[in-house]
Structures are given as C-alpha cells and as structure tokens.
Enzyme design. Structure first.
Site, PDB file in Angstrom:
ATOM      1  N   GLY A 156       0.833  -1.212   0.000  1.00  0.00           N
ATOM      2  CA  GLY A 156       0.000   0.000   0.000  1.00  0.00           C
ATOM      3  C   GLY A 156       0.857   1.247   0.000  1.00  0.00           C
ATOM      4  O   GLY A 156       0.592   2.219  -0.725  1.00  0.00           O
ATOM      5  N   ASN A 212      -2.352 -11.747  -2.043  1.00  0.00           N
ATOM      6  CA  ASN A 212      -1.554 -12.911  -2.435  1.00  0.00           C
ATOM      7  C   ASN A 212      -2.431 -14.154  -2.453  1.00  0.00           C
ATOM      8  O   ASN A 212      -3.485 -14.197  -1.805  1.00  0.00           O
ATOM      9  CB  ASN A 212      -0.436 -13.160  -1.411  1.00  0.00           C
ATOM     10  CG  ASN A 212       0.728 -12.230  -1.629  1.00  0.00           C
ATOM     11  OD1 ASN A 212       0.983 -11.800  -2.739  1.00  0.00           O
ATOM     12  ND2 ASN A 212       1.430 -11.921  -0.549  1.00  0.00           N
ATOM     13  N   LYS A 271       1.284 -17.179 -10.007  1.00  0.00           N
ATOM     14  CA  LYS A 271       1.980 -16.698  -8.808  1.00  0.00           C
ATOM     15  C   LYS A 271       1.741 -17.662  -7.637  1.00  0.00           C
ATOM     16  O   LYS A 271       2.640 -17.917  -6.838  1.00  0.00           O
ATOM     17  CB  LYS A 271       1.520 -15.284  -8.460  1.00  0.00           C
ATOM     18  CG  LYS A 271       2.381 -14.662  -7.379  1.00  0.00           C
ATOM     19  CD  LYS A 271       2.189 -13.178  -7.228  1.00  0.00           C
ATOM     20  CE  LYS A 271       3.082 -12.656  -6.106  1.00  0.00           C
ATOM     21  NZ  LYS A 271       2.621 -11.402  -5.538  1.00  0.00           N
ATOM     22  N   ASN A 290       4.424 -19.340  -5.059  1.00  0.00           N
ATOM     23  CA  ASN A 290       4.309 -19.163  -3.610  1.00  0.00           C
ATOM     24  C   ASN A 290       4.111 -20.511  -2.903  1.00  0.00           C
ATOM     25  O   ASN A 290       4.650 -20.726  -1.816  1.00  0.00           O
ATOM     26  CB  ASN A 290       3.149 -18.214  -3.261  1.00  0.00           C
ATOM     27  CG  ASN A 290       3.445 -16.774  -3.649  1.00  0.00           C
ATOM     28  OD1 ASN A 290       2.569 -16.051  -4.087  1.00  0.00           O
ATOM     29  ND2 ASN A 290       4.686 -16.344  -3.513  1.00  0.00           N
ATOM     30  N   ASN A 343       7.113 -20.462  -0.341  1.00  0.00           N
ATOM     31  CA  ASN A 343       6.882 -19.743   0.913  1.00  0.00           C
ATOM     32  C   ASN A 343       6.841 -20.633   2.157  1.00  0.00           C
ATOM     33  O   ASN A 343       7.503 -20.330   3.159  1.00  0.00           O
ATOM     34  CB  ASN A 343       5.612 -18.903   0.820  1.00  0.00           C
ATOM     35  CG  ASN A 343       5.750 -17.768  -0.174  1.00  0.00           C
ATOM     36  OD1 ASN A 343       6.555 -17.854  -1.106  1.00  0.00           O
ATOM     37  ND2 ASN A 343       4.994 -16.711  -0.010  1.00  0.00           N
ATOM     38  N   ASN A 356      15.034 -17.683   0.389  1.00  0.00           N
ATOM     39  CA  ASN A 356      14.428 -18.494  -0.686  1.00  0.00           C
ATOM     40  C   ASN A 356      15.389 -19.519  -1.292  1.00  0.00           C
ATOM     41  O   ASN A 356      15.036 -20.675  -1.494  1.00  0.00           O
ATOM     42  CB  ASN A 356      13.913 -17.584  -1.798  1.00  0.00           C
ATOM     43  CG  ASN A 356      12.788 -16.682  -1.324  1.00  0.00           C
ATOM     44  OD1 ASN A 356      12.315 -16.825  -0.198  1.00  0.00           O
ATOM     45  ND2 ASN A 356      12.369 -15.751  -2.155  1.00  0.00           N
ATOM     46  N   SER A 406       7.650 -13.512   1.835  1.00  0.00           N
ATOM     47  CA  SER A 406       6.652 -12.801   2.646  1.00  0.00           C
ATOM     48  C   SER A 406       6.191 -13.676   3.817  1.00  0.00           C
ATOM     49  O   SER A 406       5.938 -13.165   4.911  1.00  0.00           O
ATOM     50  CB  SER A 406       5.465 -12.388   1.780  1.00  0.00           C
ATOM     51  OG  SER A 406       5.021 -13.489   1.015  1.00  0.00           O
TER      52      SER A 406
HETATM   53  O1  PAF Z   1       5.884 -14.184  -1.417  1.00  0.00           O
HETATM   54  C1  PAF Z   1       7.037 -13.847  -1.751  1.00  0.00           C
HETATM   55  O2  PAF Z   1       7.871 -13.499  -0.933  1.00  0.00           O
HETATM   56  C2  PAF Z   1       7.400 -13.815  -3.225  1.00  0.00           C
HETATM   57  O3  PAF Z   1       6.222 -13.962  -3.976  1.00  0.00           O
HETATM   58  C3  PAF Z   1       8.451 -14.827  -3.668  1.00  0.00           C
HETATM   59  C4  PAF Z   1       8.369 -15.063  -5.135  1.00  0.00           C
HETATM   60  C5  PAF Z   1       8.343 -16.148  -2.945  1.00  0.00           C
HETATM   61  C6  PAF Z   1       9.833 -14.251  -3.499  1.00  0.00           C
HETATM   62  O4  PAF Z   1      10.190 -13.941  -2.213  1.00  0.00           O
END
Ligand code: PAF
Length: 294
Positions: free
Chosen positions: A11, A95, A177, A181, A185, A195, A249
């Site tokens: 945001g 997301n 996406k 993820n 993630n 990552n 994230s």
């Molecule tokens: O959610 C995330 O952090 C990103 O979409 C990703 C691609 C995993 C990179 O950190």
C-alpha cells in the site's frame, strides 16, 4: 482521489508512487487524523519523505486499491463498501487465491478487479518503505461490471510509472503466482531460511516432487492451462534461485509474529483438492506445519 485500504509495504509503495495529493489511505476505526508520514526509498535516487492523508467521509474515490493481507480483506472491506458508491472500481492486490473469489461472490454486482504484481517492497524498519525490486503488475476483472473498468484502472495505476497492464486471463495469472508461492513460501517459513537455501534442504527435496504432482492435478481440474510436475518444479526453482537472498513474505510474517497467508496458498490448494476429490497430503502437511509455527 485514489483510496488505498491497507497501509502495509505494498500500500505504501503505490501511495508513494501515485501523483502527490491524489491518494489517501482509508482510515481504520479509531484512526488519528494526522497524515501517515514515512520515508520512501525508490529503486534509484534519494530517499523521499511521504505524507499521505486519510480519506474523509465525504470524499468519493475514483478507485479503491485493496492491499490488506488476504485473511483480513473481507472484514476490512465490509464497513468501507457500505459508504462507497456502487460504481467505484475495487482492485484487489491479495496474495494467493481464495480471498479474491470471496469478495467477488459477496459483492457480485460491484466492479471487482484483481491484480497480481511482482513489484517488491518491504519495511526494514518502521517509518521506512523500500522499493526493493522492479516488477510488473497485471489487472483483470472478476465480476461482469469490472470488465468495463479494467483499462481505466490500468491507466490510473500506470500514473505511478510502474509497469501496469490489462490481463484478460487474470485467474491464470493469479494461479502462476500461486504455484511459485506454494512451492517456496511454506518451505522458507518452516526451514526459516532465505528463498535460495530451501533447494539444498532434504525436507524440500523430499516433498517438492509430490507437491508438484498435486498442483499439476489441481490445475487440470480447475480448467487452467495444463502444466507438468516437471515444468512446475522448474518454474519454482528458477524463482528460488533468482530471489536466493530474499526473505519470502511468509517467512517475514513468521519472523514478525504476524499471521501468515498459508490459508490462501497451500491451504487453498488443499481445500480445492477436497472439493475436486484430489488427494493433497503435501499441501495439507505444509499448511499444518506453518500453522503450528503461527
Ligand atoms: O511471497 C514472496 O515473498 C514472493 O512472492 C516470492 C516469489 C516467494 C519471493 O520472495
């Protein structure tokens, strides 16, 4: 006036990049009236001071951008939409999947659009928002009345100078996406590593193959373009390598003791499996493990 609901990293990135004076954050209940002030570090050039005011009751925005966490979105939108004209486009930046469909099902007559972005933003310290990586943003309609407002919403958000494009197949883009993820993630949160490091862990190596089998079957059952488990794994590992030093994230949420978005990533895939009669033990296991950390 463009209104933004959700003053997190994303945001604040859009607020800082939109033309000065044309953007306001939607206040939460009990919000103080003083504008939200923060420093913004762009990709290039010096840091700038940003001050964004709060939306007053009598102002009617031309666009509502929603950058709340997936799990907060429905509750955060309820009180706002009772005051927002029926014709104002609402662009959802959440997301994963699941929360966007819930919003579109709750307000099917409103112009609801979804966005997916690869722009990177973070807040390494309170009061500082960093534009961490250049990306692209795609926007498409989720409801019939949203269709006519895609190009207007795209041009409004393109005033930031960021790359923003219309996407007729927005669900497919959101799935792309989601796949990344779902494959990165949860592993980074469970293994508590950046990552790129997941690739060397036996826990990742043990489960990524079966996970990609599940996702491949779910894509086919959902009517999405088919993808083999090998191509899914290749896409996941390319992103893991390209963002090797990044904290995902989900790991960031975990480290900051915030609730994660697991219910809208592997949790969504496990729910979809139950709906279609497809076994998803790996998605369920990853969801359960992340929830234990939560
Ligand atoms: O959610 C995330 O952090 C990103 O979409 C990703 C691609 C995993 C990179 O950190």
């Amino acid at each position: 006036m463009i209104a933004i609901l959700g003053a997190g990293s994303m945001g604040r990135l859009w607020a800082a990049k939109l033309p000065t004076g044309q953007v306001a954050f939607v206040p939460r209940p009990e919000q103080s009236v003083a504008p939200l002030a923060y420093h913004f570090r762009p990709l290039q050039g010096p840091e700038i001071s940003v001050q964004i005011r709060w939306l007053y009751d009598f102002q009617s925005p031309s666009l509502l951008v929603v950058t709340t966490k997936a799990g907060d979105t429905l509750n955060a939108l309820q009180p706002v939409l009772s005051r927002l004209p029926d014709t104002t486009p609402i662009v959802l930046f959440q997301n994963g999947l699941g929360s966007q469909q819930r919003v579109a099902e709750t307000w099917p007559n409103r112009p609801i659009l979804a966005a997916t972005t690869t722009e990177g933003a973070n807040r390494p310290e309170s009061g500082l928002t960093v534009h961490a990586g250049k990306g692209e943003t795609w926007i498409g309609a989720l409801t019939p009345t949203g269709e006519t407002l895609v190009s207007k919403s795209v041009s409004t958000l393109a005033e930031t100078g960021l790359s923003v494009q219309a996407e007729p197949e927005i669900l497919t883009r959101l799935w792309q996406k989601l796949v990344i993820n779902a494959g990165i993630n949860a592993f980074t949160a469970i293994l508590n590593c950046p990552n790129g490091e997941i690739l060397n862990h036996s826990f990742y190596q043990q489960w990524i193959g079966p996970l990609c089998n599940e996702i491949s079957a779910l894509l086919a059952a959902s009517g999405q373009p088919p993808r083999s488990p090998t191509s899914l794994r290749g896409a996941i590992e390319t992103v893991a390598r390209n963002t090797a030093a990044n904290t995902s994230s989900m790991r960031a949420d975990r480290l900051a003791r915030r609730p994660t978005e697991i219910d809208f990533i592997n949790g969504y895939l496990a729910r979809l499996g139950a709906e279609y009669g497809i076994d998803t033990p790996v998605n369920q296991m990853l969801t359960d493990r992340v929830k234990q950390l939560d």
